[in-house]
Motif scaffolding. Structure first.
Motif, PDB file in Angstrom:
ATOM      1  N   ILE A  36      41.691  47.010  80.132  1.00  0.00           N
ATOM      2  CA  ILE A  36      40.473  46.206  80.233  1.00  0.00           C
ATOM      3  C   ILE A  36      39.328  46.807  79.439  1.00  0.00           C
ATOM      4  O   ILE A  36      38.228  46.258  79.404  1.00  0.00           O
ATOM      5  CB  ILE A  36      40.039  45.991  81.704  1.00  0.00           C
ATOM      6  CG1 ILE A  36      39.860  47.350  82.387  1.00  0.00           C
ATOM      7  CG2 ILE A  36      41.015  45.133  82.451  1.00  0.00           C
ATOM      8  CD1 ILE A  36      39.109  47.259  83.692  1.00  0.00           C
ATOM      9  N   THR A  37      39.588  47.938  78.782  1.00  0.00           N
ATOM     10  CA  THR A  37      38.511  48.525  77.982  1.00  0.00           C
ATOM     11  C   THR A  37      38.564  48.073  76.523  1.00  0.00           C
ATOM     12  O   THR A  37      37.636  48.316  75.757  1.00  0.00           O
ATOM     13  CB  THR A  37      38.580  50.073  78.011  1.00  0.00           C
ATOM     14  OG1 THR A  37      39.808  50.469  77.379  1.00  0.00           O
ATOM     15  CG2 THR A  37      38.552  50.594  79.431  1.00  0.00           C
ATOM     16  N   ILE A  38      39.703  47.379  76.124  1.00  0.00           N
ATOM     17  CA  ILE A  38      39.784  46.894  74.742  1.00  0.00           C
ATOM     18  C   ILE A  38      38.756  45.781  74.550  1.00  0.00           C
ATOM     19  O   ILE A  38      38.635  44.889  75.396  1.00  0.00           O
ATOM     20  CB  ILE A  38      41.193  46.348  74.452  1.00  0.00           C
ATOM     21  CG1 ILE A  38      42.206  47.503  74.467  1.00  0.00           C
ATOM     22  CG2 ILE A  38      41.245  45.627  73.101  1.00  0.00           C
ATOM     23  CD1 ILE A  38      43.635  47.044  74.327  1.00  0.00           C
ATOM     24  N   PRO A  39      38.009  45.819  73.461  1.00  0.00           N
ATOM     25  CA  PRO A  39      37.016  44.758  73.241  1.00  0.00           C
ATOM     26  C   PRO A  39      37.699  43.387  73.150  1.00  0.00           C
ATOM     27  O   PRO A  39      38.763  43.269  72.560  1.00  0.00           O
ATOM     28  CB  PRO A  39      36.390  45.132  71.887  1.00  0.00           C
ATOM     29  CG  PRO A  39      36.807  46.525  71.612  1.00  0.00           C
ATOM     30  CD  PRO A  39      38.044  46.811  72.387  1.00  0.00           C
ATOM     31  N   GLY A  40      37.112  42.357  73.748  1.00  0.00           N
ATOM     32  CA  GLY A  40      37.727  41.026  73.773  1.00  0.00           C
ATOM     33  C   GLY A  40      37.687  40.349  72.413  1.00  0.00           C
ATOM     34  O   GLY A  40      36.865  40.671  71.568  1.00  0.00           O
ATOM     35  N   LYS A  41      38.662  39.421  72.236  1.00  0.00           N
ATOM     36  CA  LYS A  41      38.616  38.587  71.030  1.00  0.00           C
ATOM     37  C   LYS A  41      37.761  37.380  71.369  1.00  0.00           C
ATOM     38  O   LYS A  41      38.037  36.676  72.332  1.00  0.00           O
ATOM     39  CB  LYS A  41      40.027  38.102  70.658  1.00  0.00           C
ATOM     40  CG  LYS A  41      40.831  39.137  69.920  1.00  0.00           C
ATOM     41  CD  LYS A  41      42.124  38.485  69.416  1.00  0.00           C
ATOM     42  CE  LYS A  41      43.248  39.495  69.411  1.00  0.00           C
ATOM     43  NZ  LYS A  41      44.478  39.008  70.017  1.00  0.00           N
TER      44      LYS A  41
END
Ligand code: 2NL
Length: 367
Positions: free
Chosen positions: A123-128
């Motif tokens: 959940i820390t990956i930046p969203g597209k």
């Protein structure tokens, strides 16, 4: 066999021989059962999936399994030996069952962990950022107009875009020789069926099916055989309104249009009616609103007129009421028809109708 007779005859040797066979039999079965236990134990350690485990269970414990096959041979044993082998067989069965159960627990846990591992979300990956669409300016206008009239108690009515000539023209007092019926102006499917040139046929259908009071607006696509240019399109939108009841007057029409104009273009908006002709209304008018940019002084948007035409309107022609089975001596009504495109162009300051159909994101993003 009595011990005193042991050495007396060949019967004795026969007995000895039988016992030897029996002992061998018992020994063999013991060996087989132990083999089954050892092999199954070894193979169970190599099992990787629930499916393999089930195959193994069937192979050793199933009806046609190895253990069952050995135990079936117990019939040849003596009454003394049978329970011993039976007991050993049972021990082996319980042993395998226990191992299978243990292995099953481990495999299930592994499966679950693998699944959880695979479904792990960082959940820390930046969203597209996905491109969320917006409502088309014509949809915005139609929804605004609908909301205004729903607020005044109108219902929405819809009908076919492919329509009988009768509902589109005849019932609206548009005679056979009227220029609107020319193939230059109308798309014909065949002699009796056209692409509707207005949403009025929905109102005709409603009047024929419902007793007054009627208060409806009819939004929808309409078609005219026009070439595309800055102010024309062969497909466009109309939002026609119709009210039929006892004692409906021109005053009601004007009051209604005033409420509409003020809700749509602002409280300070004024309206103006100019006499006009429509075959389906009498009297008829073209309706202008004071320019929402300059307020009437004259500017680029109103082309220095101070007024902008927004719709046609009028009192429903008695012939149209009668054609729909409504007594024009008792009932009267008014109708009006703003165009979706023209209203959107005016409201948003769009100077070329083609922009509304080209679906250029850079254009559509602005509304
Ligand atoms: C325009 C004109 C108008 C109507 C539509 C109507 C419908 C029935 C009976 C009588 Cl069933 N009238 N509709 C009346 C006046 C004008 O639209 O120029 N629209 C863009």
């Amino acid at each position: 066999m009595h011990p005193s007779s042991l050495f007396r005859d060949e019967g004795f040797f026969k007995e000895i021989y039988k016992m030897k066979l029996l002992i061998k039999e018992v020994f063999d079965m013991r060996k087989q059962l132990e083999d089954i236990r050892n092999i199954s134990e070894k193979e169970l350690q190599e099992v990787e999936t629930i499916g393999q485990l089930e195959n193994l269970r069937v192979r050793f414990l199933g009806k046609k399994g190895e253990l069952t096959a050995v135990l079936r041979g117990m019939g040849a044993l003596s009454a003394e030996e049978r329970p011993l082998i039976g007991q050993l067989g049972n021990e082996v069965r319980v042993f395998i069952e226990d191992r299978i159960r243990e292995t099953d627990v481990v495999l299930e846990a592994n499966d679950r962990n693998k699944k959880l591992e695979n479904e792990k979300i960082d959940i820390t990956i930046p969203g597209k950022r996905s491109n969320i669409g917006k409502r088309h300016p014509i949809s915005l206008i139609i929804e605004d107009i609908q909301d205004i009239f729903i607020g005044m108690g109108y219902e929405i009515a819809e009908g076919p875009e492919i329509e009988y000539d009768y509902y589109n023209f005849e019932a609206l007092n548009i005679p056979k020789d009227h220029p609107a019926r020319d193939v230059q102006d109308t798309f014909y499917i065949n002699e009796n069926i056209v692409l509707r040139t207005q949403t009025s046929p929905v109102q005709i259908r409603t009047m024929k099916n419902k007793k007054p009071p009627i208060k409806i607006i009819c939004p929808g696509r309409v078609y005219r055989s026009d070439a595309v240019d800055a102010t024309h399109s062969p497909v466009f939108h109309q939002i026609e309104g119709l009210v039929v009841d006892k004692g409906v007057t021109m005053g009601d029409l004007i009051g209604t249009l005033e409420v509409f104009a003020k809700s749509m273009f602002g409280e300070n908006t004024a309206i103006r009616l100019r006499p006009h002709h429509f075959p389906f209304t009498e009297p008829s008018a073209e309706v202008d609103v004071s320019c929402w940019v300059c307020g009437g002084k004259g500017c680029r948007v109103c082309k220095n007129e101070g007024w902008i035409e927004i719709l046609g309107a009028g009192m429903v022609h008695p012939k149209v009421l009668e054609e729909c089975g409504i007594d024009s001596e008792i009932y009267s009504g008014f109708a009006f028809g703003p165009g979706g495109e023209r209203t959107a162009m005016g409201r948003f300051g769009i100077d070329d109708m083609r922009l509304l159909y080209e679906n250029d994101i850079r254009f559509l993003e602005q509304f």
